[in-house]
Motif scaffolding. Sequence first.
Motif, PDB file in Angstrom:
ATOM      1  N   VAL A  17       6.523  52.017  45.000  1.00 36.46           N
ATOM      2  CA  VAL A  17       4.958  50.861  45.343  1.00 36.46           C
ATOM      3  C   VAL A  17       5.175  50.910  46.392  1.00 36.46           C
ATOM      4  N   SER A 219      -5.785  53.447  42.000  1.00 42.17           N
ATOM      5  CA  SER A 219      -5.735  52.153  41.598  1.00 42.17           C
ATOM      6  C   SER A 219      -7.120  51.684  40.909  1.00 42.17           C
ATOM      7  N   HIS A 243      -0.868  57.195  36.449  1.00 36.10           N
ATOM      8  CA  HIS A 243      -0.107  56.177  36.993  1.00 36.10           C
ATOM      9  C   HIS A 243       1.229  57.574  36.943  1.00 36.10           C
ATOM     10  N   LEU A 247       3.037  60.598  38.141  1.00 29.63           N
ATOM     11  CA  LEU A 247       4.747  60.622  38.015  1.00 29.63           C
ATOM     12  C   LEU A 247       5.414  61.727  37.151  1.00 29.63           C
ATOM     13  N   LEU A 254       3.786  55.761  44.920  1.00 31.26           N
ATOM     14  CA  LEU A 254       1.534  54.966  43.844  1.00 31.26           C
ATOM     15  C   LEU A 254       1.212  53.554  44.885  1.00 31.26           C
ATOM     16  N   VAL A 256      -1.371  50.955  44.726  1.00 31.88           N
ATOM     17  CA  VAL A 256      -1.704  49.804  43.765  1.00 31.88           C
ATOM     18  C   VAL A 256      -2.147  48.489  44.191  1.00 31.88           C
ATOM     19  N   ALA A 262       2.203  48.742  38.114  1.00 33.02           N
ATOM     20  CA  ALA A 262       3.345  50.907  38.198  1.00 33.02           C
ATOM     21  C   ALA A 262       4.906  50.513  37.937  1.00 33.02           C
TER      22      ALA A 262
END
Length: 276
Positions: A17, A219, A243, A247, A254, A256, A262
């Motif tokens: 993330v 996002s 998301h 995935l 990601l 975000v 997340a």
Amino acid sequence: MTINCAGTLFSFKEPKVMGIVNLTPDSFYDGGKFNSELSVLKYVENLLNEGSDFIDIGGCSTRPGSKYPTVEEEIKRVIKPIRSIIKKFPNVRISIDTFRSEIARIAVEEGAIMINDISGGMLDPKMFSLLSKLKIPYILNHMKGTPENMQKNPYYYNIIIEINNFFAKKIFLLKKYGINDIILDPGFGFGKTEKHNFQLLKNLSLLGFEDHLILIGISRKSMIHNILNISSKESMNATSIIHTLALLKKIKLLRVHDVKEAIECIKLVQYYRKIF
């Protein structure tokens, strides 16, 4: 799969993330949110506590129709906060979100370890030559047009083929400059209609090449809240749904606003894969 972050190999065996810190007055979701050094540090601390692997700092809004600040203004927005963040959190991994090589150079000198360039090197011809000297990871974003005009009737004969062709040409050039740690970003919302964005989402597994990680940044974007007729501030739940879909296509990074949510998506998808 790994990338070299400041001399340390960082594994993407599991998805990671990247928390967004927009130090601009006009970003579509969180523009003008930070009015002091303390507010920035508290926000970054929260992102790190929630499990953010990277902090992406930007001082130039790239929302559709946005105007660029001067180089001096962008430097003023990002450099002091980067310095403060690294001082307080010395192990933080900072990505500098800029298409300007001068901003990237100064940010890396202050401790940033990655460059996130929304233009894929198209808005500053010096970016790739800078990368050849820095030898740090580079996020290669696809964008059709510029932030000022990218949403004015974008057209693709085949969006997947066109983006893959773009990536192939840019990767070839980057490797000529000696850059190997390349992360691919298909650029949701950057010169794409809502239909284009969902075509990308459906076909994420066809994008890029096995040697490179793929990042997505969806996002709270308009591709979500316009369809649902809600505001960006109300779109966290819908963002988590998108998301999760990404995935399931094996996306590894990601970008975000909401790190905790997340990571919950990642954990659930990882568990789902483990038992089925």
